[in-house]
Design an enzyme around this catalytic site. Sequence first.
Site, PDB file in Angstrom:
ATOM      1  CE  LYS A  13      -4.676   7.882  55.684  1.00  0.00           C
ATOM      2  NZ  LYS A  13      -5.240   6.512  55.763  1.00  0.00           N
ATOM      3  NE  ARG A  88      -1.241   4.883  50.787  1.00  0.00           N
ATOM      4  CZ  ARG A  88      -2.332   5.656  50.904  1.00  0.00           C
ATOM      5  NH1 ARG A  88      -2.224   6.956  50.925  1.00  0.00           N
ATOM      6  NH2 ARG A  88      -3.515   5.102  51.029  1.00  0.00           N
ATOM      7  NE  ARG A 127     -14.160   4.693  52.395  1.00  0.00           N
ATOM      8  CZ  ARG A 127     -12.934   5.132  52.684  1.00  0.00           C
ATOM      9  NH1 ARG A 127     -12.705   5.796  53.806  1.00  0.00           N
ATOM     10  NH2 ARG A 127     -11.941   4.904  51.855  1.00  0.00           N
ATOM     11  NE  ARG A 161     -11.479   5.589  47.961  1.00  0.00           N
ATOM     12  CZ  ARG A 161     -10.503   5.781  48.830  1.00  0.00           C
ATOM     13  NH1 ARG A 161     -10.586   6.770  49.706  1.00  0.00           N
ATOM     14  NH2 ARG A 161      -9.454   4.991  48.855  1.00  0.00           N
TER      15      ARG A 161
HETATM   16  P1  ADP Z   1      -6.995   5.058  51.691  1.00  0.00           P
HETATM   17  O1  ADP Z   1      -6.169   5.701  52.759  1.00  0.00           O
HETATM   18  O2  ADP Z   1      -8.467   4.976  52.075  1.00  0.00           O
HETATM   19  O3  ADP Z   1      -6.490   3.746  51.197  1.00  0.00           O
HETATM   20  P2  ADP Z   1      -6.298   7.149  49.715  1.00  0.00           P
HETATM   21  O4  ADP Z   1      -7.380   7.963  49.172  1.00  0.00           O
HETATM   22  O5  ADP Z   1      -5.297   7.800  50.586  1.00  0.00           O
HETATM   23  O6  ADP Z   1      -7.034   5.952  50.418  1.00  0.00           O
HETATM   24  O7  ADP Z   1      -5.489   6.427  48.518  1.00  0.00           O
HETATM   25  C1  ADP Z   1      -6.139   5.691  47.521  1.00  0.00           C
HETATM   26  C2  ADP Z   1      -5.119   5.024  46.600  1.00  0.00           C
HETATM   27  O8  ADP Z   1      -4.301   6.034  45.962  1.00  0.00           O
HETATM   28  C3  ADP Z   1      -4.104   4.096  47.279  1.00  0.00           C
HETATM   29  O9  ADP Z   1      -4.607   2.800  47.482  1.00  0.00           O
HETATM   30  C4  ADP Z   1      -2.952   4.150  46.277  1.00  0.00           C
HETATM   31  O10 ADP Z   1      -3.201   3.373  45.144  1.00  0.00           O
HETATM   32  C5  ADP Z   1      -2.951   5.603  45.838  1.00  0.00           C
HETATM   33  N1  ADP Z   1      -2.097   6.459  46.701  1.00  0.00           N
HETATM   34  C6  ADP Z   1      -2.503   7.503  47.477  1.00  0.00           C
HETATM   35  N2  ADP Z   1      -1.482   8.075  48.117  1.00  0.00           N
HETATM   36  C7  ADP Z   1      -0.375   7.372  47.761  1.00  0.00           C
HETATM   37  C8  ADP Z   1       1.010   7.454  48.088  1.00  0.00           C
HETATM   38  N3  ADP Z   1       1.470   8.388  48.953  1.00  0.00           N
HETATM   39  N4  ADP Z   1       1.863   6.569  47.523  1.00  0.00           N
HETATM   40  C9  ADP Z   1       1.431   5.644  46.661  1.00  0.00           C
HETATM   41  N5  ADP Z   1       0.148   5.491  46.311  1.00  0.00           N
HETATM   42  C10 ADP Z   1      -0.752   6.343  46.843  1.00  0.00           C
END
Ligand code: ADP
Length: 215
Positions: A13, A88, A127, A161
């Site tokens: 994404k 999400r 990564r 990360r």
């Molecule tokens: P990825 O898609 O690689 O898991 P993101 O960078 O989008 O990573 O998100 C990392 C973390 O941030 C998630 O695992 C969660 O803890 C939190 N997070 C991000 N976006 C949301 C969301 N829309 N709702 C709840 N938690 C979120």
Amino acid sequence: MNIILLGPPGAGKGTQAGMLVEKRGMVQLSTGDMLRAARTSGTAMGKRVADVMDRGELVTDEIVIGLIDEALDGAAASGGVIFDGFPRTLAQADALDELLSGKGLSLDAVIELRVDDEALVERITGRYSCGACGAAYHERSKPTKVEGVCDACGSSELNRRADDNEESLRQRLMEYYKKTSPLVGYYHAKGKLRSVDGLALMGDVEAAIAAALEG
Ligand code: ADP
Ligand code: ZN
């Protein structure tokens, strides 16, 4: 045009959002990036979400909806918004509908990046990225030319990360299937869903997204 990029962690994404920003002048709103920024700058909210994020669980709807609400006004004035990692949950999807209609905006399409779990584990556990310029690397498929030095800017600040380990990833996948994947059906029912193969080459995924946005 305002779109959502939907897909499990590691689906690409962020990469595809970056390309859309570059080519179309859209603005990327990534709740993951916003939360990581809050942690780095040490805000009270950043401290509250740190453990939850590292475990691979979702932070509360209230927090991320608040972040999007704040960011949306400035972003909407641009060539369009890419929601990356938001919504999400179904509650977040409802909140987004309300936020958009309250601001006189609409959602044009939801792009689902389809990938299988094996590929996700492979992508995510290898990564890392440059803390100085943001360039992305992968141990096996795209290592830096000189070990420990960023190809793009020469910095040696290469980071992983905290949640890119197998245990957190397993939890992130569980959260995705349990709470986020129902959004695929939801946006399908609304006639907004376009699915593309997230395992194709980066440029082919980009082309498939461009085609999906035309149609
Ligand atoms: P990825 O898609 O690689 O898991 P993101 O960078 O989008 O990573 O998100 C990392 C973390 O941030 C998630 O695992 C969660 O803890 C939190 N997070 C991000 N976006 C949301 C969301 N829309 N709702 C709840 N938690 C979120
Ligand atoms: Zn760099």
